[in-house]
Motif scaffolding. Structure first.
Motif, PDB file in Angstrom:
ATOM      1  N   ARG A  30      -3.730  -1.574   5.898  1.00 18.35           N
ATOM      2  CA  ARG A  30      -4.200  -0.583   4.825  1.00 18.35           C
ATOM      3  C   ARG A  30      -3.192  -0.617   3.817  1.00 18.35           C
ATOM      4  NH1 ARG A  30      -7.717   4.651   5.294  1.00 18.35           N
ATOM      5  NH2 ARG A  30      -8.029   3.769   3.024  1.00 18.35           N
ATOM      6  N   ARG A  31      -1.990  -0.118   4.197  1.00 18.93           N
ATOM      7  CA  ARG A  31      -0.855   0.258   3.201  1.00 18.93           C
ATOM      8  C   ARG A  31      -0.437  -0.878   2.060  1.00 18.93           C
ATOM      9  NH1 ARG A  31       3.597   1.504   7.428  1.00 18.93           N
ATOM     10  NH2 ARG A  31       2.849  -0.573   8.338  1.00 18.93           N
ATOM     11  N   THR A  32      -0.960  -2.213   2.631  1.00 20.16           N
ATOM     12  CA  THR A  32      -0.448  -3.278   1.670  1.00 20.16           C
ATOM     13  C   THR A  32      -1.693  -4.154   0.993  1.00 20.16           C
ATOM     14  OG1 THR A  32      -0.099  -4.537   3.587  1.00 20.16           O
ATOM     15  CG2 THR A  32       1.849  -3.549   2.696  1.00 20.16           C
ATOM     16  N   GLN A  33      -2.769  -3.286   1.228  1.00 16.06           N
ATOM     17  CA  GLN A  33      -4.065  -3.817   0.613  1.00 16.06           C
ATOM     18  C   GLN A  33      -3.833  -4.102  -0.921  1.00 16.06           C
ATOM     19  OE1 GLN A  33      -7.215  -1.192   2.129  1.00 16.06           O
ATOM     20  NE2 GLN A  33      -7.843  -2.859   3.758  1.00 16.06           N
ATOM     21  N   HIS A  34      -4.751  -5.075  -1.467  1.00 13.17           N
ATOM     22  CA  HIS A  34      -4.835  -5.296  -3.091  1.00 13.17           C
ATOM     23  C   HIS A  34      -5.326  -3.785  -3.705  1.00 13.17           C
ATOM     24  CE1 HIS A  34      -6.064  -6.490  -6.737  1.00 13.17           C
ATOM     25  NE2 HIS A  34      -5.404  -7.569  -6.646  1.00 13.17           N
ATOM     26  N   PRO A  35      -4.683  -3.603  -4.801  1.00 18.72           N
ATOM     27  CA  PRO A  35      -5.011  -2.323  -5.102  1.00 18.72           C
ATOM     28  C   PRO A  35      -6.668  -2.054  -5.474  1.00 18.72           C
ATOM     29  CG  PRO A  35      -3.739  -3.216  -6.649  1.00 18.72           C
ATOM     30  CD  PRO A  35      -3.323  -3.963  -5.233  1.00 18.72           C
ATOM     31  N   GLN A  49      -9.400  -1.267  -1.591  1.00 12.35           N
ATOM     32  CA  GLN A  49      -8.691  -0.533  -0.373  1.00 12.35           C
ATOM     33  C   GLN A  49      -9.963  -0.280   0.480  1.00 12.35           C
ATOM     34  OE1 GLN A  49      -5.834   2.288  -1.771  1.00 12.35           O
ATOM     35  NE2 GLN A  49      -5.993   1.487  -3.904  1.00 12.35           N
ATOM     36  N   PHE A  99       8.933   0.959   1.156  1.00 16.00           N
ATOM     37  CA  PHE A  99       7.639   0.511   1.540  1.00 16.00           C
ATOM     38  C   PHE A  99       6.845   0.510   0.146  1.00 16.00           C
ATOM     39  CE2 PHE A  99       4.026  -0.884   3.953  1.00 16.00           C
ATOM     40  CZ  PHE A  99       4.512  -1.311   5.096  1.00 16.00           C
ATOM     41  N   ASN A 100       6.082  -0.413  -0.270  1.00 16.90           N
ATOM     42  CA  ASN A 100       5.102  -0.199  -1.624  1.00 16.90           C
ATOM     43  C   ASN A 100       3.756   0.102  -1.136  1.00 16.90           C
ATOM     44  OD1 ASN A 100       7.606  -0.720  -3.065  1.00 16.90           O
ATOM     45  ND2 ASN A 100       7.081  -2.858  -3.295  1.00 16.90           N
ATOM     46  N   LYS A 101       3.370   1.252  -0.899  1.00 18.82           N
ATOM     47  CA  LYS A 101       2.367   1.565  -0.210  1.00 18.82           C
ATOM     48  C   LYS A 101       1.136   1.641  -1.269  1.00 18.82           C
ATOM     49  CE  LYS A 101       4.251   3.808   3.705  1.00 18.82           C
ATOM     50  NZ  LYS A 101       4.505   5.185   4.326  1.00 18.82           N
ATOM     51  N   VAL A 102       0.161   1.209  -1.215  1.00 19.73           N
ATOM     52  CA  VAL A 102      -1.063   0.830  -2.146  1.00 19.73           C
ATOM     53  C   VAL A 102      -1.654   2.197  -2.604  1.00 19.73           C
ATOM     54  CG1 VAL A 102      -3.036   0.329  -0.676  1.00 19.73           C
ATOM     55  CG2 VAL A 102      -2.975  -0.290  -3.070  1.00 19.73           C
TER      56      VAL A 102
END
Lengths: 255, 243
Positions: free
Chosen positions: A135-140, A143, B125-128
């Protein structure tokens, strides 16, 4: 024999995934000694009518005897029942994959219950895909929440003869719901997202090898990672056969 | 030689070391954020306790464990704690989320790191959906790298950096990146090599929270040359740590 119980083919909107067509997957399977792979269409997640994605993929893999079709069904669409019937008849699907989080319906959706009733009668197993990615690196712009395992287990109690595979589950979720999982004998755990120290051995210790299915999450994850963690586990021949093939054969009726 | 640049202490270090060895990993760079609780902003006593755990692991597994000293840049005694840990044989610094990498309170640590010629393993970390209040993203690491061009920074979590983070750090030649963070997502390893060059990529797993074999699969499963694999799996960090 090795069966990959949870893989995908097709196009993901946010990047060009390598090995995402049948021919390339076939080559990769040969390299990693995987004999059969259960595949569903990635586009089934995003197309407005996921049956278009099913048909497109299943026609493509018709001549690939080692690729086993699994249909993405959206019970929130009015055509869910005819899609199941058509896919069974035309493409001999071996299972259904559900993405309630991407298809925006809740687990108490009335049609979902009707569909699971039908699948139970048909003895057609279902994969609940808990997550597709971190979830942390999903496309903006996309989400999407993970599915709630507790809610799936609560729902599953109503369908005690329906085999359910929890795809994309993480180790912590299995640990958290262990007591419940041990009571529900036809809920199965797929390994692709399980990633902690000695994870496969720990998973077996938690719920037993009869409940674990080898999965790669291809083409999103490196297949090598899925293979390495099995090798690391030093499985007995019984554990190896169960996890790598026999459990999937029984659940999905694969010969 | 295979070296894992990103491993944490656990209550059962022998299990971690055994698992590393079983996977063909010769040495692991270990830091501790605490074995029971990971405090975002640890007090000096917690920092000392964490580093003592690493020193114990170094003594118990001298052939396998390379210690990294955990510091909280907010503490005035950070350099004294670093000196204590270096004397005990540690070879690097670990910074987590007590301060952003761009915070000026890091400067004395950065200067000392340059003087000692040891790397800083900086969490990023680049968290969305947004980071913790003092958690660095790649842009914060770039600020640090620009301010201290001689500082050797290992930016943690390649998967957490993503394509955006890789592009962001590209021009800062003193930023290396470790391959840990998240799941074994395809193509990121290859993308990082294409953008940064293999010399700036360093194998890391983030075990024991993560699995050594899964994260080795990100290197062995990538479509890259044997030479590049060798650099990533050990040569780059070996050179940096002068092993």
């Amino acid at each position: 024999m090795i069966i990959d119980a949870n893989a995908f083919l097709g196009k993901w909107p946010f990047e060009d995934l390598p090995n995402s067509d049948p021919e390339k997957l076939k080559k990769l399977m040969k390299k990693e000694h995987i004999d059969k792979t259960l595949v569903s269409p990635i586009e089934g997640i995003f197309y407005r009518d996921c049956q278009q994605a099913n048909e497109k993929l299943f026609k493509k893999i018709e001549n690939f005897s080692n690729l086993v079709p699994v249909a993405v069904i959206n019970p929130a669409l009015a055509n869910w029942e005819e899609c199941i019937d058509e896919n069974l008849k035309k493409f001999k699907i071996k299972g259904i994959k559900l993405h309630p989080n991407y298809h925006s319906y809740s687990l108490d959706n009335k049609n979902l219950k009707l569909m699971l009733e039908k699948l139970e009668v048909l003895e057609l197993p279902v994969i609940f895909q808990i997550r597709m990615e971190d979830r942390r690196t999903q496309h903006p712009l996309i989400q999407v929440s993970d599915l709630n395992v507790e809610e799936i287990l609560k729902l599953a109690k109503n369908f005690p003869r329906l085999p359910i595979v929890l795809g994309g589950i993480v180790y912590g979720e299995v640990e958290k719901h262990r007591t419940q999982l041990l009571k529900m004998k036809i809920i199965f755990i797929e390994t692709s997202f399980v990633d902690t120290l000695n994870c496969i051995r720990r998973l077996i210790d938690l719920i037993g090898h009869k409940r674990v299915l080898f999965g790669t999450h291809h083409p999103f994850f490196y297949t090598k990672s899925a293979v390495f963690k099995i090798k690391e586990a030093d499985l007995s021949s019984e554990e190896y056969s169960s996890i790598l093939a026999d459990n999937a054969k029984i659940i999905f009726g694969i010969k | 030689m295979i070296i894992d640049a990103h491993v944490h202490c656990s209550e059962n270090m022998s299990e971690t070391v055994d698992s590393a060895k079983k996977n063909g990993i010769d040495k692991i760079c270990v830091s501790s954020l605490g074995t029971r609780h990971w405090f975002h902003n640890p007090v000096p006593r917690e920092i000392k306790k964490a580093n003592d755990e690493v020193i114990r692991a170094m003594r118990n597994f001298p052939d396998n464990v390379i210690g990294f000293c955990y510091l909280n840049p907010r503490h005035k005694n950070s350099l004294a704690e670093l000196e204590r840990c270096i004397k005990a044989g540690m070879r690097g610094i670990k910074l987590w989320i007590a301060c952003k990498a761009s915070d000026k309170r890091l400067y004395p640590i950065a200067k000392e790191s340059i003087k000692l010629d040891i790397p800083v393993l900086q969490h990023s970390f680049n968290k969305v959906a947004g980071n913790y209040p003092n958690e660095s993203g790649s842009e914060n690491v770039c600020v640090l790298a620009e301010r201290f061009p001689k500082l050797k920074i290992i930016m943690a979590h390649l998967t957490g950096a993503g394509y955006k983070g890789i592009l962001k750090i590209k021009k800062h030649k003193n930023i290396f990146i470790d391959t840990s963070g998240g799941f074994p997502v395809v193509a990121v390893t290859e993308y990082a090599i294409n953008q940064l060059g293999p010399e700036r990529i360093i194998f890391g797993s983030d075990a024991p929270g993560r699995n050594f074999s899964v994260h080795l699969g990100k290197i062995y499963g990538a479509g890259i040359s044997e030479k590049d694999k060798k650099l990533i799996l050990g040569e780059n960090i070996r050179k940096m740590l002068k092993i």
